[in-house]
Enzyme design. Structure first.
Site, PDB file in Angstrom:
ATOM      1  N   LYS A 176      54.061   7.578 -82.695  1.00  0.00           N
ATOM      2  CA  LYS A 176      55.001   8.492 -81.896  1.00  0.00           C
ATOM      3  C   LYS A 176      55.333   9.734 -82.369  1.00  0.00           C
ATOM      4  CE  LYS A 176      59.359   7.837 -79.291  1.00  0.00           C
ATOM      5  NZ  LYS A 176      60.398   6.635 -78.828  1.00  0.00           N
TER       6      LYS A 176
ATOM      7  N   SER B 245      61.660   5.989 -74.255  1.00  0.00           N
ATOM      8  CA  SER B 245      60.930   7.152 -74.590  1.00  0.00           C
ATOM      9  C   SER B 245      59.424   7.269 -75.297  1.00  0.00           C
ATOM     10  CB  SER B 245      62.162   7.883 -75.739  1.00  0.00           C
ATOM     11  OG  SER B 245      62.050   7.025 -76.940  1.00  0.00           O
TER      12      SER B 245
ATOM     13  N   SER C  55      63.328   1.546 -75.752  1.00  0.00           N
ATOM     14  CA  SER C  55      62.342   2.733 -75.573  1.00  0.00           C
ATOM     15  C   SER C  55      60.823   2.264 -75.961  1.00  0.00           C
ATOM     16  CB  SER C  55      62.650   3.932 -76.562  1.00  0.00           C
ATOM     17  OG  SER C  55      63.523   4.786 -75.797  1.00  0.00           O
TER      18      SER C  55
END
Lengths: 97, 480, 469
Positions: free
Chosen positions: B76, B151, B175
């Site tokens: 990420k 997210s 997330s």
């Protein structure tokens, strides 16, 4: 349940603390939206949790880091992403003393 | 044999045995990523990845052994990999180049991983749809008109679309789990402190964790073992020994006590997820687990509690993005104050500003006790309630989300409804306990739904056993 | 001024004497090239986390123990949030609700000053305000240096008391090995809170604050100036505004600083990157055992055990390096008064700081023993000391040169020679009313011939032997 009202002045104060600029237009949209969010968190403000002391997650002093100095990063690595540097330092427009 | 049909564990084994080279595997995935660039799962494929893959092939020939030897991994965009950009999908950090390795990256490199791309996300991990990325919206891996969740939407989409065998996400309020659910993959939020946060750009320090997103449960267990463990750079990382999580997978749940929360029974009524959630309980019962009705009485306050604690920490954590030391500085700034105000106003997106403002609201003088302090005490109460609940059962099951992935743009202009996306996932963050989301059941449009399995602190092993059991034997129900 | 009481509280920051910084392993070191003692933590890079230095906590505990503070069972670190370029993270890690030390006191000559607390925090970076073309330069080497902040109750009522307090505090910190308090390097800085009120009035006046005074002289002058200013304002029917004022040492005045109203809302909350620290009683007791005697205690011992005067003891205990030196020297040569005299007359005049005395306590003791045994004369010993301290010469070589350099047979021969070639003097010795005077003349001759190298007591022995024949 007491509802928290959010004034434009309050939002401006928060913007100051946040180092954020809002145009008057943005403010107009922001205030009612922010009020709805505050309404959500007001559930906490208004709930009853009785009287309790806040406890902390701890570790023992003896478990803390020993005082040994290690190598730092090279100066050029430290300054790598800086928008402006001079004389091995980060640089901003001259401030009043 | 197609490379993307292999699990992470199989892939690692074949590369180690030199039945496949890291180069061909990495190249395969890079090509596939390029083919599917319209999903916009990734922000960047690192150009030296194939060199790294070749280097790993050489090392493997020379006898290198590592759990991820030659295996491609996606991270990420809020996880630092030295020399590579890490932008948190924010204009503010658009060109920020990591000056050091995060602990998780270092651990993966030590095990031989080829980290080949960084995945899109909601800016600074704030959001539930990846629509808050400053660089574009990621599509759902299974339906491009829908969001991938967030997210960690880029990471989950990449795994869901078979663009990588594994991706790392971060989970502050759901997330990892919510996008895993939306893309039909497996994602875990480990026990708070199980994985070090060093080198992971902080959003809400006291509740967030890095975790793996994989195609199946065993891969996930395998990966967590690499990521977990203490770091000398992180006081909040736990010192407990990291177990072999795969060894917990026994294919048997007959003595298991599965907790269901009274509060969830209420909450799921009428939701898309209701049927599959009930089916999951039925399946577990049929396979010998004891179903225990238990309770976390303050469950409904987890969401508002989170929206005090997380923004409070975020507002302080994001103070360092001030235009002085790194990355964006507004071109119009004439003095230091303008550097602060203009750089931040130009560099941060709407949602980030909203949370910073909210954080300052709950921390500022006159409000601190009523909001922040109260929320911390409420969290303490919830942790107590969690302990009581886990005294009666080994795991708690609950849905990951209310339903299928929603349409891109469906929640525009309604932040509170977006916040409620995390209704079922936030509990694990507030309690600091581990929780996995595995695909279970389908929604009205045939898109995947997720089931969460939550356990008490450090009981990831138990979670993996249950999750693997459901994954391998619950097929009948899971298809419904 | 007589019609008014002055009420002063101090906040004193001292940099702690550690090897590494308080939240990372970078060196705690002054005077390096800018941004060379820095790591991701110091510059507030994304993802960096603080890791607490155990020694820094221990030093604050030690400081507290020397001032009778209570040590909290749990110390909590909090974030103080504000934007300023010297603060890399836009928050300073400090302590608010649970500092390491609470309470305590320092006793002055005529009063007790109560302490409110001592807590641990991190220092900020350094700003260098250059020309407009260059701008302000930021160096984060000092960022993260461990700092203890001591806060007094408003018990101080004059500039003299403030300086007396600071002197005692500084002495203690140095003695306890907590801090070096190098004022010129900013190692000790003081904020002064001051208000005035009509003599005897119970109502406190509005206070002003002057920050970052870095010498005792500035503190003294700033207090006197500001007290007078406030009194003048009140006398003229004005009101004191609560504000921060800047002390301008060059012009000997304080100036009002414009302050934004938002800057005072620091939004303290516990640092979620850190764990609170549990401080077990036994750790505190173990630290207490490592504390050396404090200057007052040493002074008392010098007076009662060594028979030194109040004044002499005061001189020796002003600096810990000096009292350490004195203590070590008398452990080799147990004559406190003599050691004191040599330190006062011969050593203090030759040094700038008692930190580096270029003759070791062992060697000073050796020299004084030689004098006592008359193996060298006092005059020669002083010369030797000078050569050791100023030229860095070796004591062993000097002993050969000045003393024991003449062997007994040679000395005996020399004495015989002098006695036989001065029959008149021998006669005088035998007949004189003051034979000792003549005797001393002979000794002088021997010393002159040997350039003072002869062992004086041996020479005397030989001379007496011959003269009394």
């Amino acid at each position: 349940m007491n509802k928290t009202t959010i004034t434009t002045d309050e939002v401006k104060r928060l913007a100051g603390l946040s180092a954020l600029e809002f145009t008057e237009e943005e403010l107009e949209a922001f205030v009612p939206e922010f009020e709805r969010i505050v309404e959500l968190v007001d559930e906490v403000k208004n709930c009853d949790i009785g009287n309790s002391e806040l406890k902390y997650t701890t570790h023992k002093l003896c478990g803390c880091r020993e005082d040994e100095a290690k190598e730092s990063l090279p100066q050029e690595e430290i300054l790598l992403n800086s928008p402006k540097t001079k004389k091995g330092s980060f640089c901003v427009p001259k401030m009043l003393d | 044999m197609k490379i993307d049909e292999l699990s992470l564990i199989e892939l690692a084994e074949k590369i180690s045995k030199q039945e496949l080279t890291s180069f061909e595997v990495t190249k395969f995935y890079i090509d596939k990523c390029n083919e599917h660039s319209d999903l916009f799962a990734l922000l960047e494929i690192f150009e030296d990845s194939l060199d790294r893959a070749k280097e790993m092939d050489e090392k493997i020939k020379a006898g290198f052994k590592g759990k991820l030897a030659g295996v491609p991994v996606v991270i990420k965009d809020n996880i630092l990999y030295k020399g590579k950009k890490a932008s948190c999908s924010s204009k503010f950090l658009e060109n920020y180049v990591a000056q050091y390795n995060s602990t998780v990256v270092q651990k993966m490199l030590d095990e031989g991983a080829v980290i080949f791309a960084r995945a899109n996300m909601d800016e600074f991990a704030m959001g539930s749809s990846t629509e808050n990325s400053a660089f574009g919206v990621t599509k759902n891996a299974l339906d491009p008109t829908r969001v991938p969740g967030g997210s960690s939407g880029g990471s989950a989409c990449a795994v869901g679309a078979g663009l990588t065998p594994v991706a790392l996400g971060t989970d502050t309020g759901g997330s990892i789990r919510q996008p895993s659910s939306y893309n039909g993959v497996v994602g875990i939020k480990p026990t708070y402190g199980r994985v070090s946060r060093y080198g992971v750009v902080a959003f809400a320090s006291s509740i967030e964790q890095v975790g793996p997103i994989t195609k199946n449960v065993k891969d996930n267990a395998y990966m967590l073992e690499v990521l977990a463990g203490n770091s000398i750079h992180d006081e909040t990382s736990l010192k407990e020994e990291v177990p072999n999580y795969l060894s917990y997978i026994k294919g048997d749940i007959s003595k298991l006590r599965v907790g269901v929360l009274k509060e969830i029974d209420e909450a799921v009524k009428g939701l898309e997820v209701e049927k599959s959630y009930k089916n999951a309980i039925k399946f577990l019962k049929e396979n010998g687990a004891e179903i225990v009705v238990t309770s976390i009485p303050s469950f409904n306050l987890t969401l508002p509690c989170y929206y005090i604690i997380a923004p409070a920490e975020a507002t302080s954590n994001l103070g360092r993005f001030d235009g002085v030391k790194y990355s964006r500085r507004s071109k119009d700034a004439k003095d230091v104050d303008e550097i602060y105000f203009k750089s931040r106003s130009e560099g941060f997106g709407k949602e980030v500003k909203r949370r910073i403002m909210l954080g300052n609201f709950v921390l500022s003088s006159g409000y601190f006790d009523a909001y922040y302090n109260k929320a911390k005490k409420l969290q303490q109460k919830l942790i107590e309630e969690g302990k009581k609940a886990f005294a009666t059962c080994d795991v708690i099951v609950l849905p990951t989300t209310a339903g299928e992935a929603f349409k891109i743009g469906a929640k525009d202009g309604d932040p509170v409804s977006m916040y409620k996306e995390d209704l079922f996932t936030i509990m694990a963050n507030i309690l600091g306990v581990p929780a996995i989301s595995i695909p279970f059941g389908k929604g009205p449009n045939g898109l995947p739904l997720g089931l969460q399995i939550v356990a008490d602190r450090l009981n990831e092993g138990t979670i993996y056993n249950v999750a693997d059991f459901i994954e391998s034997k619950g097929g009948e129900y899971a298809r419904l | 001024m007589q019609d008014y009481d002055i009420v002063i509280g101090l906040e004193v920051h001292s940099e702690l004497k550690t090897n590494s910084k308080v939240f990372c392993s970078c060196k705690n070191q002054f005077g390096q090239e800018p941004n060379t003692n820095c790591c991701p933590v110091c510059v507030g890079l994304p993802g960096a986390l603080p890791v607490l230095n155990k020694k820094a906590v221990e030093l604050v505990i030690k400081a507290g123990l020397t001032m009778d503070c209570e040590i909290n069972d749990i110390a909590v670190f909090e974030r103080k949030n504000y934007f300023y370029p010297d603060l890399a993270k836009a928050y300073q890690i400090s302590q608010l609700v649970k500092p390491i030390c609470v309470g305590g006191h320092i006793d002055l000559e005529n009063k007790t000053v109560r302490l409110n607390r001592i807590h641990l925090e991190e220092d900020a970076g350094k700003l260098v305000h250059s020309t407009a073309a260059i701008g302000t330069l930021i160096d984060y080497n000092r960022g993260g240096v461990p700092l203890m902040e001591l806060v007094t109750e408003p018990d101080i009522s004059s500039a003299d008391e403030a300086v007396e307090f600071l002197t005692k505090l500084r002495q203690r910190l140095i003695y306890a090995g907590v801090a070096e308090c190098k004022m010129e390097q900013g190692g000790m800085r003081c904020d002064v809170n001051i208000s005035v009120k009509k003599r005897g009035s119970l109502e406190l006046g509005e206070r002003t604050e002057m920050k970052n005074l870095n010498s005792f002289k500035s503190v003294y002058r700033a207090i006197n100036y500001e007290a007078n200013r406030q009194i003048e304002v009140l006398k003229n029917g004005g009101k004191i505004v609560q504000e921060t004022r800047k002390w301008d040492d060059n012009h000997n005045r304080s100036i009002s600083m414009r302050k934004k109203e938002t800057s005072s809302d620091y939004r303290y909350f516990p640092d979620p990157d850190m764990l609170a620290v549990e401080i077990p009683r036994e750790d505190v007791e173990a630290l207490r055992k490592t504390l050396p005697l404090m200057p007052e205690e040493l002074k008392a011992r010098y007076i009662s055990e060594y028979g030194l005067s109040e004044y002499e003891s005061e001189i020796l205990t002003r600096e810990n390096h000096l009292s350490d030196y004195f203590n070590k020297t008398i452990s080799f040569y147990n004559n406190p008064k003599e050691v004191y005299n040599w330190i006062l007359t011969e050593i203090l005049s030759r040094i700038e700081s008692s930190e580096n005395i270029s003759i070791s306590p062992e060697n000073l003791a050796k020299l004084l023993k030689l004098v006592e045994n008359k193996e060298v004369t006092r005059t020669n010993a002083k010369e030797m000391l000078s050569r050791i301290m100023e030229n860095g010469e070796e004591i062993e070589a000097l002993i050969k040169e000045y003393g024991g350099g003449v062997d007994e047979t040679a000395l005996k021969a020399l004495v015989e020679n002098i006695v036989t070639s001065n029959p008149k003097a021998v006669e005088d010795y035998k007949t004189s009313d003051t034979p000792e005077k003549v005797f001393r003349w002979f000794t002088g001759q021997v010393m002159k011939e040997t350039k003072g190298k002869a062992n004086a007591s041996k020479a005397e022995e030989f001379i007496r032997e011959l003269l009394n024949k």
